[in-house]
Design a protein around this motif. Structure first.
Motif, mmCIF file in Angstrom:
data_model
loop_
_atom_site.group_PDB
_atom_site.id
_atom_site.type_symbol
_atom_site.label_atom_id
_atom_site.label_comp_id
_atom_site.label_asym_id
_atom_site.label_seq_id
_atom_site.Cartn_x
_atom_site.Cartn_y
_atom_site.Cartn_z
ATOM 1 N N LEU A 181 0.834 -1.203 0.000
ATOM 2 C CA LEU A 181 0.000 0.000 0.000
ATOM 3 C C LEU A 181 0.872 1.257 0.000
ATOM 4 O O LEU A 181 0.642 2.190 -0.787
ATOM 5 C CB LEU A 181 -0.922 -0.009 1.224
ATOM 6 C CG LEU A 181 -1.897 1.161 1.361
ATOM 7 C CD1 LEU A 181 -2.808 1.274 0.139
ATOM 8 C CD2 LEU A 181 -2.738 1.001 2.632
ATOM 9 N N LEU A 182 1.880 1.274 0.861
ATOM 10 C CA LEU A 182 2.766 2.437 0.923
ATOM 11 C C LEU A 182 3.609 2.554 -0.350
ATOM 12 O O LEU A 182 3.900 3.664 -0.813
ATOM 13 C CB LEU A 182 3.660 2.348 2.161
ATOM 14 C CG LEU A 182 2.909 2.475 3.495
ATOM 15 C CD1 LEU A 182 3.841 2.203 4.665
ATOM 16 C CD2 LEU A 182 2.267 3.849 3.639
ATOM 17 N N LYS A 183 3.977 1.418 -0.923
ATOM 18 C CA LYS A 183 4.717 1.432 -2.195
ATOM 19 C C LYS A 183 3.863 2.063 -3.296
ATOM 20 O O LYS A 183 4.359 2.818 -4.139
ATOM 21 C CB LYS A 183 5.110 0.013 -2.590
ATOM 22 C CG LYS A 183 5.944 -0.073 -3.875
ATOM 23 C CD LYS A 183 6.324 -1.513 -4.174
ATOM 24 C CE LYS A 183 7.274 -1.586 -5.372
ATOM 25 N NZ LYS A 183 6.663 -1.083 -6.619
ATOM 26 N N LEU A 192 -2.344 -0.375 -7.867
ATOM 27 C CA LEU A 192 -1.851 -1.164 -6.737
ATOM 28 C C LEU A 192 -2.519 -0.714 -5.439
ATOM 29 O O LEU A 192 -2.889 -1.544 -4.600
ATOM 30 C CB LEU A 192 -0.331 -1.036 -6.616
ATOM 31 C CG LEU A 192 0.320 -1.797 -5.449
ATOM 32 C CD1 LEU A 192 0.019 -3.291 -5.536
ATOM 33 C CD2 LEU A 192 1.831 -1.549 -5.417
ATOM 34 N N ALA A 193 -2.693 0.596 -5.278
ATOM 35 C CA ALA A 193 -3.362 1.111 -4.079
ATOM 36 C C ALA A 193 -4.784 0.564 -3.986
ATOM 37 O O ALA A 193 -5.230 0.118 -2.920
ATOM 38 C CB ALA A 193 -3.386 2.637 -4.103
ATOM 39 N N THR A 194 -5.488 0.574 -5.113
ATOM 40 C CA THR A 194 -6.857 0.054 -5.156
ATOM 41 C C THR A 194 -6.890 -1.417 -4.766
ATOM 42 O O THR A 194 -7.744 -1.858 -3.988
ATOM 43 C CB THR A 194 -7.443 0.227 -6.572
ATOM 44 O OG1 THR A 194 -7.529 1.615 -6.865
ATOM 45 C CG2 THR A 194 -8.826 -0.389 -6.673
ATOM 46 N N LYS A 195 -5.948 -2.179 -5.304
ATOM 47 C CA LYS A 195 -5.887 -3.616 -5.016
ATOM 48 C C LYS A 195 -5.649 -3.873 -3.536
ATOM 49 O O LYS A 195 -6.298 -4.727 -2.922
ATOM 50 C CB LYS A 195 -4.774 -4.260 -5.848
ATOM 51 C CG LYS A 195 -4.670 -5.765 -5.669
ATOM 52 C CD LYS A 195 -3.554 -6.327 -6.542
ATOM 53 C CE LYS A 195 -3.412 -7.839 -6.338
ATOM 54 N NZ LYS A 195 -2.307 -8.394 -7.159
ATOM 55 N N ASP A 215 -12.734 5.321 1.418
ATOM 56 C CA ASP A 215 -12.612 6.776 1.362
ATOM 57 C C ASP A 215 -11.171 7.257 1.233
ATOM 58 O O ASP A 215 -10.924 8.464 1.176
ATOM 59 C CB ASP A 215 -13.232 7.405 2.617
ATOM 60 C CG ASP A 215 -14.750 7.337 2.614
ATOM 61 O OD1 ASP A 215 -15.323 7.291 1.514
ATOM 62 O OD2 ASP A 215 -15.353 7.318 3.701
ATOM 63 N N VAL A 216 -10.228 6.327 1.221
ATOM 64 C CA VAL A 216 -8.824 6.731 1.101
ATOM 65 C C VAL A 216 -8.576 7.261 -0.311
ATOM 66 O O VAL A 216 -8.804 6.546 -1.288
ATOM 67 C CB VAL A 216 -7.880 5.540 1.378
ATOM 68 C CG1 VAL A 216 -6.426 5.945 1.131
ATOM 69 C CG2 VAL A 216 -8.055 5.044 2.812
ATOM 70 N N PRO A 217 -8.119 8.506 -0.453
ATOM 71 C CA PRO A 217 -7.860 9.046 -1.798
ATOM 72 C C PRO A 217 -6.715 8.282 -2.466
ATOM 73 O O PRO A 217 -5.671 8.061 -1.853
ATOM 74 C CB PRO A 217 -7.455 10.505 -1.534
ATOM 75 C CG PRO A 217 -7.932 10.798 -0.150
ATOM 76 C CD PRO A 217 -7.854 9.504 0.599
ATOM 77 N N LEU A 218 -6.921 7.889 -3.699
ATOM 78 C CA LEU A 218 -5.867 7.201 -4.447
ATOM 79 C C LEU A 218 -4.733 8.162 -4.781
ATOM 80 O O LEU A 218 -4.938 9.377 -4.829
ATOM 81 C CB LEU A 218 -6.431 6.639 -5.750
ATOM 82 C CG LEU A 218 -7.389 5.459 -5.646
ATOM 83 C CD1 LEU A 218 -7.944 5.147 -7.017
ATOM 84 C CD2 LEU A 218 -6.707 4.249 -5.055
#
Length: 235
Positions: A181-183, A192-195, A215-218
């Motif tokens: 997620l941080l990557k 990747l963030a969405t996944k 709700d986390v902004p991509l």
């Protein structure tokens, strides 16, 4: 409610603090039955004070807990105040295990109310309490929750600091999820963030944090893109 109040006056005049507090709890039950939950705050706080005067912190915290559970669905702001006071009461008595339970309730309501700045402080407190009780299995999940809140605030720097500080308390699945997620934010990779945000591990967290993940902004995205992307990834 006049009869219970008369009884309370009598008990207080005789400095029977415990019985006066019990009478306030009876009034609270009547307020619930008559759907006057907004009136609960004053009575619950008085009951708590009287139990503390009597030297019964356990009863004081229990009164706050009952009032919070009674009001949580319709008046979460009220419930938040009750859980905060219950937490303060048990911390005075150095009951760390019970404090961690109330801290968890405080954190989750703050997230539900979208009070994210305050939620980050509450989650750090909750992590600290769980470390004190050596409840290491809980700490990893709380680290994930804290990072989700920080990413929702678009505070990526603090999210990385959180992982650096407490990542060693996470289990392998949590570490893998957070690293990726941080990557994704490092690489500005919305896919990747969405996944990661749609991973079964995050989806099975406490409901407040599972919903927060939507709700986390991509990276370089907007909130609507985030919601749509996560929903699609989960299907």
């Amino acid at each position: 409610m006049s009869m219970p109040k008369l009884a309370i006056d009598c008990y207080e005049n005789n400095k029977s603090w415990f019985h006066a507090a019990k009478s306030y709890e009876q009034i609270i039950l009547l307020a619930k039955e008559t759907d006057k939950l907004s009136e609960v705050e004053d009575y619950a706080n008085r009951a708590c004070c009287l139990y503390q005067q009597h030297g019964s912190p356990e009863a004081a915290a229990a009164a706050m807990d009952k009032a919070a559970k009674m009001t949580e669905s319709k008046h979460p702001d009220l419930a938040l105040g009750f859980y905060k006071r219950a937490l303060a009461v048990v911390l005075i008595g150095d009951s760390t295990h019970q404090a961690s339970e109330f801290a968890s309730k405080v954190s989750r309501i703050l997230v539900r109310l979208k009070k994210y700045e305050e939620a980050t402080k509450a989650l750090k407190k909750e992590i600290s309490l769980n470390l004190q009780t050596k409840s290491y299995g809980q700490v990893g999940r709380l680290v994930v929750a804290l990072i989700l809140v920080q990413l929702t605030l678009e505070d990526y720097v603090d999210a990385k600091k959180t992982f650096k500080k407490w990542g060693n308390r996470c289990d392998p699945q949590e570490v893998n999820t957070l690293q990726n997620l941080l990557k994704a934010f490092d690489d500005e990779d919305p896919e990747l963030a969405t996944k990661m945000l749609a991973s079964p591990f995050i989806r099975h967290m406490d409901v407040e944090y599972a919903l927060l993940s939507k709700d986390v902004p991509l990276p370089q995205g907007n909130r609507q893109m985030t919601k749509n992307g996560i929903d699609n990834a989960a299907n």
